[in-house]
Scaffold this active site. Sequence first.
Site, PDB file in Angstrom:
ATOM      1  N   ASP A   1       7.119   4.454   6.830  1.00 17.56           N
ATOM      2  CA  ASP A   1       6.096   4.738   5.823  1.00 17.56           C
ATOM      3  C   ASP A   1       5.779   6.228   5.776  1.00 17.56           C
ATOM      4  OD1 ASP A   1       6.022   2.029   5.431  1.00 17.56           O
ATOM      5  OD2 ASP A   1       4.065   1.713   6.371  1.00 17.56           O
TER       6      ASP A   1
ATOM      7  N   LYS B   1       7.328  -6.529  -8.924  1.00 20.85           N
ATOM      8  CA  LYS B   1       8.047  -6.609  -7.655  1.00 20.85           C
ATOM      9  C   LYS B   1       9.350  -5.832  -7.805  1.00 20.85           C
ATOM     10  CE  LYS B   1       9.827  -9.922  -4.279  1.00 20.85           C
ATOM     11  NZ  LYS B   1       9.978 -11.374  -3.961  1.00 20.85           N
TER      12      LYS B   1
ATOM     13  N   LYS C   1       0.823  -1.221   0.000  1.00 19.77           N
ATOM     14  CA  LYS C   1       0.000   0.000   0.000  1.00 19.77           C
ATOM     15  C   LYS C   1       0.850   1.262   0.000  1.00 19.77           C
ATOM     16  CE  LYS C   1      -2.195  -0.775   3.810  1.00 19.77           C
ATOM     17  NZ  LYS C   1      -1.474  -2.024   4.165  1.00 19.77           N
ATOM     18  N   THR C   2       1.897   1.266   0.821  1.00 18.21           N
ATOM     19  CA  THR C   2       2.719   2.474   0.929  1.00 18.21           C
ATOM     20  C   THR C   2       3.426   2.786  -0.379  1.00 18.21           C
ATOM     21  OG1 THR C   2       3.055   2.105   3.295  1.00 18.21           O
ATOM     22  CG2 THR C   2       4.591   3.598   2.201  1.00 18.21           C
ATOM     23  N   PHE C   3       3.980   1.772  -1.030  1.00 15.07           N
ATOM     24  CA  PHE C   3       4.637   1.996  -2.321  1.00 15.07           C
ATOM     25  C   PHE C   3       3.649   2.575  -3.336  1.00 15.07           C
ATOM     26  CE2 PHE C   3       8.141  -1.472  -1.762  1.00 15.07           C
ATOM     27  CZ  PHE C   3       8.766  -0.655  -0.834  1.00 15.07           C
TER      28      PHE C   3
ATOM     29  N   LYS D   1      -1.515   9.324   6.855  1.00 18.37           N
ATOM     30  CA  LYS D   1      -1.491   7.933   7.313  1.00 18.37           C
ATOM     31  C   LYS D   1      -1.697   7.985   8.823  1.00 18.37           C
ATOM     32  CE  LYS D   1       1.278   3.694   7.528  1.00 18.37           C
ATOM     33  NZ  LYS D   1       0.352   2.788   6.839  1.00 18.37           N
TER      34      LYS D   1
ATOM     35  N   GLY E   1      -2.911  -2.137   7.241  1.00 20.03           N
ATOM     36  CA  GLY E   1      -3.308  -3.503   6.917  1.00 20.03           C
ATOM     37  C   GLY E   1      -4.449  -3.535   5.922  1.00 20.03           C
TER      38      GLY E   1
ATOM     39  N   GLY F   1      -4.337   3.445   4.741  1.00 16.91           N
ATOM     40  CA  GLY F   1      -4.815   2.723   5.912  1.00 16.91           C
ATOM     41  C   GLY F   1      -3.742   1.869   6.550  1.00 16.91           C
TER      42      GLY F   1
END
Length: 235
Positions: free
Chosen positions: A51, A203, A15-17, A37, A115, A113
């Site tokens: 993050d 990836k 999510k952070t990426f 965040k 998780g 968010g």
Amino acid sequence: MKGFFVTGTDTGVGKTFIACGLAALLKEQHVDVGVFKPFLSGELASDPQSDTALLKNMSETPLTDEEVTPFIFKEPLAPYTAAKLEGRTVGLEDAVNHWKKIKDRHECFIVEGAGGIAVPLGEDYFVSDLIKALDLPAVIVARPNLGTINHTYLTAQYAKQMGIRVIGIVINGISSRPGLDEQTNPDMIERFCGVPLLGVTPKLEDASPTQIHHMIKDHVDVSLIMNQMQMGAEK
């Protein structure tokens, strides 16, 4: 206001990426973008590798660490559990009040968010409740491999049942030599979830800000996100 909430099918899906890359690309397109965040577990916001630090760096927001991430917990657990271990309580209204203090500081906000969408943030509310309270549409980040159809479908359906508008799905972390599962899952996810597939991202071996930026630029349909945000803002 314009903006969206980045949630996931699970923890560790990237999510952070995705949030960081989208922030950088919007910034490149001259969008005044901020980041929020509200919950962070197992890290310090001031850590250069956190993050929060990455979100601030790639969005170039002048907001402080405390404004971007007001609730930080020592243990890398669901925020509700981590808060209980520290004898703390964070209510939904606390998160919303922090949001109200910063939401007019930028034209557009990307909120990340903790998780997955059903992770408990407090005693009586989940990530989904926070998305609703902030009145933002969602971008779902999913993993590419075996089992992701089930997790992504459940996440998308739950969001819809909660009345959350889903802009689309990003499948993150596909390998350089994808197996049959990674080759076929994107089409199945788009078909069964009934929301747009925004992109399939690789990836990253080197998760530097530059690599993250180029990953989003090359593999995610940001124009679709912008159009969906505009549609929501006009309603």
